[in-house]
Motif scaffolding. Structure first.
Motif, PDB file in Angstrom:
ATOM      1  N   VAL A 123       3.112 -41.539  90.366  1.00 25.47           N
ATOM      2  CA  VAL A 123       3.555 -40.442  91.229  1.00 25.47           C
ATOM      3  C   VAL A 123       4.124 -39.344  90.346  1.00 25.47           C
ATOM      4  O   VAL A 123       5.149 -39.528  89.670  1.00 25.47           O
ATOM      5  CB  VAL A 123       4.594 -40.891  92.273  1.00 25.47           C
ATOM      6  N   HIS A 124       3.444 -38.234  90.354  1.00 25.35           N
ATOM      7  CA  HIS A 124       3.841 -37.075  89.543  1.00 25.35           C
ATOM      8  C   HIS A 124       4.533 -36.049  90.425  1.00 25.35           C
ATOM      9  O   HIS A 124       4.067 -35.736  91.518  1.00 25.35           O
ATOM     10  CB  HIS A 124       2.585 -36.454  88.896  1.00 25.35           C
ATOM     11  N   TRP A 125       5.661 -35.528  89.950  1.00 27.43           N
ATOM     12  CA  TRP A 125       6.440 -34.530  90.691  1.00 27.43           C
ATOM     13  C   TRP A 125       5.987 -33.159  90.227  1.00 27.43           C
ATOM     14  O   TRP A 125       6.523 -32.610  89.275  1.00 27.43           O
ATOM     15  CB  TRP A 125       7.933 -34.769  90.454  1.00 27.43           C
ATOM     16  N   HIS A 126       5.001 -32.624  90.898  1.00 29.35           N
ATOM     17  CA  HIS A 126       4.361 -31.388  90.431  1.00 29.35           C
ATOM     18  C   HIS A 126       5.336 -30.206  90.559  1.00 29.35           C
ATOM     19  O   HIS A 126       5.781 -29.886  91.653  1.00 29.35           O
ATOM     20  CB  HIS A 126       3.086 -31.131  91.238  1.00 29.35           C
ATOM     21  N   GLY A 127       5.615 -29.573  89.426  1.00 34.97           N
ATOM     22  CA  GLY A 127       6.506 -28.404  89.409  1.00 34.97           C
ATOM     23  C   GLY A 127       7.949 -28.728  89.092  1.00 34.97           C
ATOM     24  O   GLY A 127       8.771 -27.827  88.922  1.00 34.97           O
ATOM     25  N   TYR A 163       4.192 -33.779  95.349  1.00 40.79           N
ATOM     26  CA  TYR A 163       3.989 -34.974  94.519  1.00 40.79           C
ATOM     27  C   TYR A 163       2.612 -35.547  94.795  1.00 40.79           C
ATOM     28  O   TYR A 163       2.076 -35.417  95.891  1.00 40.79           O
ATOM     29  CB  TYR A 163       5.090 -36.014  94.739  1.00 40.79           C
ATOM     30  N   HIS A 164       2.048 -36.144  93.763  1.00 48.90           N
ATOM     31  CA  HIS A 164       0.701 -36.696  93.911  1.00 48.90           C
ATOM     32  C   HIS A 164       0.428 -37.673  92.782  1.00 48.90           C
ATOM     33  O   HIS A 164       1.083 -37.629  91.749  1.00 48.90           O
ATOM     34  CB  HIS A 164      -0.344 -35.566  93.928  1.00 48.90           C
ATOM     35  N   PRO A 165      -0.559 -38.560  92.964  1.00 46.37           N
ATOM     36  CA  PRO A 165      -0.897 -39.499  91.898  1.00 46.37           C
ATOM     37  C   PRO A 165      -1.529 -38.765  90.722  1.00 46.37           C
ATOM     38  O   PRO A 165      -2.155 -37.716  90.884  1.00 46.37           O
ATOM     39  CB  PRO A 165      -1.890 -40.455  92.552  1.00 46.37           C
ATOM     40  N   HIS A 166      -1.375 -39.340  89.545  1.00 47.52           N
ATOM     41  CA  HIS A 166      -1.877 -38.715  88.310  1.00 47.52           C
ATOM     42  C   HIS A 166      -2.357 -39.793  87.349  1.00 47.52           C
ATOM     43  O   HIS A 166      -2.114 -39.713  86.153  1.00 47.52           O
ATOM     44  CB  HIS A 166      -0.721 -37.929  87.683  1.00 47.52           C
ATOM     45  N   PRO A 167      -3.019 -40.846  87.853  1.00 50.25           N
ATOM     46  CA  PRO A 167      -3.478 -41.894  86.943  1.00 50.25           C
ATOM     47  C   PRO A 167      -4.644 -41.376  86.105  1.00 50.25           C
ATOM     48  O   PRO A 167      -5.419 -40.550  86.570  1.00 50.25           O
ATOM     49  CB  PRO A 167      -3.926 -43.017  87.882  1.00 50.25           C
ATOM     50  N   VAL A 417       0.892 -26.352  83.762  1.00 51.62           N
ATOM     51  CA  VAL A 417       1.733 -26.918  82.708  1.00 51.62           C
ATOM     52  C   VAL A 417       2.844 -27.726  83.373  1.00 51.62           C
ATOM     53  O   VAL A 417       3.562 -27.206  84.239  1.00 51.62           O
ATOM     54  CB  VAL A 417       2.346 -25.810  81.820  1.00 51.62           C
ATOM     55  N   HIS A 418       2.981 -28.965  82.969  1.00 55.66           N
ATOM     56  CA  HIS A 418       4.024 -29.824  83.539  1.00 55.66           C
ATOM     57  C   HIS A 418       5.413 -29.421  83.048  1.00 55.66           C
ATOM     58  O   HIS A 418       5.572 -28.972  81.916  1.00 55.66           O
ATOM     59  CB  HIS A 418       3.801 -31.279  83.103  1.00 55.66           C
ATOM     60  N   GLY A 419       6.397 -29.641  83.918  1.00 53.26           N
ATOM     61  CA  GLY A 419       7.793 -29.591  83.497  1.00 53.26           C
ATOM     62  C   GLY A 419       8.386 -28.211  83.325  1.00 53.26           C
ATOM     63  O   GLY A 419       9.533 -28.096  82.891  1.00 53.26           O
ATOM     64  N   TYR A 468      -0.836 -30.586  80.150  1.00 54.86           N
ATOM     65  CA  TYR A 468      -1.303 -29.288  80.651  1.00 54.86           C
ATOM     66  C   TYR A 468      -2.793 -29.415  80.876  1.00 54.86           C
ATOM     67  O   TYR A 468      -3.484 -30.103  80.121  1.00 54.86           O
ATOM     68  CB  TYR A 468      -0.952 -28.125  79.716  1.00 54.86           C
ATOM     69  N   HIS A 469      -3.278 -28.813  81.941  1.00 55.90           N
ATOM     70  CA  HIS A 469      -4.666 -29.099  82.319  1.00 55.90           C
ATOM     71  C   HIS A 469      -5.185 -28.161  83.389  1.00 55.90           C
ATOM     72  O   HIS A 469      -4.420 -27.453  84.041  1.00 55.90           O
ATOM     73  CB  HIS A 469      -4.784 -30.548  82.808  1.00 55.90           C
ATOM     74  N   CYS A 470      -6.495 -28.208  83.555  1.00 53.89           N
ATOM     75  CA  CYS A 470      -7.099 -27.587  84.724  1.00 53.89           C
ATOM     76  C   CYS A 470      -6.758 -28.469  85.915  1.00 53.89           C
ATOM     77  O   CYS A 470      -6.860 -29.686  85.837  1.00 53.89           O
ATOM     78  CB  CYS A 470      -8.615 -27.489  84.564  1.00 53.89           C
ATOM     79  N   HIS A 471      -6.346 -27.864  87.038  1.00 51.27           N
ATOM     80  CA  HIS A 471      -5.948 -28.672  88.202  1.00 51.27           C
ATOM     81  C   HIS A 471      -7.082 -28.851  89.209  1.00 51.27           C
ATOM     82  O   HIS A 471      -6.857 -29.319  90.322  1.00 51.27           O
ATOM     83  CB  HIS A 471      -4.698 -28.101  88.869  1.00 51.27           C
ATOM     84  N   MET A 472      -8.296 -28.465  88.837  1.00 45.79           N
ATOM     85  CA  MET A 472      -9.427 -28.895  89.637  1.00 45.79           C
ATOM     86  C   MET A 472      -9.602 -30.367  89.282  1.00 45.79           C
ATOM     87  O   MET A 472      -9.817 -30.714  88.112  1.00 45.79           O
ATOM     88  CB  MET A 472     -10.643 -28.040  89.323  1.00 45.79           C
TER      89      MET A 472
HETATM   90 CU1  C2O Z   1      -0.285 -31.524  89.937  1.00 46.12          CU
HETATM   91 CU2  C2O Z   1      -0.834 -32.672  86.084  1.00 46.12          CU
HETATM   92  O1  C2O Z   1      -0.508 -32.146  87.981  1.00 46.12           O
END
Ligand code: C2O
Ligand code: CU
Length: 513
Positions: A123-127, A163-167, A417-419, A468-472
């Motif tokens: 579970v990733h806390w986006h933002g 929040y969303h999964p990020h496996p 970009v995370h964080g 850090y990544h493309c969020h598509m």
């Molecule tokens: Cu919404 Cu790498 O995350």
């Protein structure tokens, strides 16, 4: 730009387009055919509002939430049961999505996350601004049946986070199944805007889905940006309307689609005010008629209504500098009705929008510790795919950098970009423009370059990276992602560039075909 398109003109437009096969596309949907849902919905279903997550304050003063990822089912299309995953706080059975967590700046929070699925998730806390080990990225896997208990202090301005999964490699699949929720942050200094949750301050989670013949979510037909669905779900509601009882309504719009870029407009072309972007309020409201939102981006808007009005929020075509077949393949010529607002015959009065929304200043840009360039092309960043054991970038804690992100591809991408929250330095300018908003995700048209002014968090950890990544989500899953660590500014050059990775504890590999 016309705002109403008859089906006839759309069909005529389609006929003129060449049928182009796009590489890597095993399509249900002919990617050259734009779709339209205009005039085909009656908005019969009342918009669902995610419940606010229960929490309790423990003896140590920490606000504690519980969140379990579970399998369930939901009825999106009438009479059809769709298997789903969702999060629950324990007070109800999860069907789809999850409850809205809410906390205030200065609070310390702990989330007891339980994985009741049969495969690894995270579970990733986006933002969220928090130490990397609590970030919930691919380095914090939660095995089936396991728990994870991140705890951190809320130390950032009011914002609509999620929040969303990020496996590793499985984000698109798990988000498509239904794992995602909102995380609101409040601040003692919130401006005077509509703020009654679900009444005049309403979450709008935008997702598109393709259903197969048995009513299951389908991941078939990936093209340009990923899977594009022909059915729109708002907060998990298909064909929705929102009853409105006030003259002003604040919509917190979150693009939780895996691939779809929305170009938001009202069917009657009315103006609305943007009051916040991804990571916080704008300095002052910006009036507009159009708003582009790519996956993971957020915006809060305030709409004025008169009694009895029923404006329709819609997505209209966009131009991101691509050739027509690619634009069509990325949904850029789709017309999608999203949500009808249904104002009652008498509406509670509302005040004027405040002049100033936010007082905190721009990114401190007087000392730029480093300038870096990131090239997006194909499904790679700087010519490389994600490698869990490789640290691509090391930055100094609490320093400010200028990141130039160049999309050299003939397709759009975005960059998250995370964080952190960042501000955008407009082309030709030497400083960030605060009126462009605090962001954590930015859309890049084909061949576009953006410059980001970023102040990194104070949390140092040489061995736990942020992403850090493309969020598509298809793009990030196939490797359009990289990793950075935040370290003591004196150790940027000497900090490790490789990590030990426990490959047994990585996500299951689905055949998502
Ligand atoms: Cu919404 Cu790498 O995350
Ligand atoms: Cu991309």
């Amino acid at each position: 730009m016309p705002t109403r398109f008859s089906r006839r003109s759309i069909l005529a437009g389609m006929a003129a387009l060449p049928a182009v096969a796009l590489v890597g596309c095993e399509s249900d949907r002919t990617t050259a055919d734009p779709i339209s849902t205009v005039d085909s919905l009656d908005f019969a279903n009342r918009l669902r509002i995610p419940s606010l997550a229960a929490s309790s304050v423990a003896q140590d003063g920490v606000r504690v939430f519980r969140l379990s990822a579970v399998a369930g089912s939901a009825e999106f299309l009438s009479g059809i049961s769709t298997p789903t995953w969702g999060y629950t706080d324990g007070s109800y059975d999860a069907g789809y999505l999850g409850p809205t967590l809410r906390a205030t700046r200065g609070e310390r929070v702990r989330v007891i996350v339980e994985n009741r699925l049969s495969e690894i998730t995270t579970v990733h806390w986006h933002g969220m601004h928090l130490p990397a080990r609590n970030d919930g990225g691919p380095h914090q896997p939660i095995g089936a049946g396991e728990q994870w208990q991140p705890e951190w202090s809320i130390d950032q301005p009011a914002a609509t986070l999620w929040y969303h999964p990020h496996p590793h490699g499985e984000t698109e699949f798990q988000v498509t199944r239904g794992l995602a929720g909102l995380f609101y942050l409040d601040d003692g200094t919130n401006p005077d805007l509509p703020h009654r949750y679900g009444i005049d301050d309403v979450p709008i989670v935008l997702q598109d889905r393709t259903f197969d013949s048995r009513g299951q979510f389908s991941l078939r037909g990936r093209a340009v940006t990923g899977v594009l669905g022909d059915k729109i779900l708002v907060n998990g509601t298909y064909n929705p309307h929102l009853p409105v009882t006030t003259r002003q309504v604040r919509l917190r719009i979150v693009n939780v689609s895996t691939a779809r870029i929305y170009h938001l407009a009202f069917a009657d072309d009315r103006e609305f005010a943007i009051v916040a972007t991804d990571a916080g309020f704008l300095p002052s409201a910006r009036q507009t008629r159009r708003l582009l939102l790519s996956p993971a981006e957020r915006a809060e808007i305030v709409v004025d209504l008169r009694p009895g009005e029923q404006p329709i929020l819609r997505s209209v075509p966009w131009d991101l500098n691509m050739m027509t077949p690619l634009t069509n393949g990325a949904g850029g010529n789709d017309h999608l009705d999203l949500l009808q607002l249904r104002a009652g015959n008498s509406l509670a009065e509302a005040g004027r929008l405040p002049e100033r929304l936010e007082t905190s200043s721009a990114v401190a840009f007087d000392h730029v510790a480093a300038r870096r360039t990131f090239q997006l092309d194909g499904r790679e960043i700087n010519g490389q795919q994600m490698e869990m054991s490789r640290i691509d970038t090391v930055v100094g804690a609490s320093t400010t950098e200028l990141w130039t992100v160049q999309n050299t591809h003939n397709q759009p991408h975005n960059f998250h970009v995370h964080g952190v929250a960042f501000q955008i330095v407009p082309p030709g300018a030497t400083r960030p423009d605060p009126q462009l908003g605090w962001k954590d995700t930015v859309l890049l048209a084909a061949e576009e370059t953006v410059q980001l002014a970023i102040t990194f968090p104070p949390y140092q950890d040489t061995l736990t990276p942020y992403m850090y990544h493309c969020h598509m989500m298809w793009h990030e899953d196939v490797g359009m992602m990289a990793q950075f660590t935040v370290v003591d500014p004196d150790q940027v050059d000497s900090a490790p560039r490789t990590l030990q990775v426990d490959h047994d504890h990585m996500a299951a590999d689905h055949d998502h075909g």
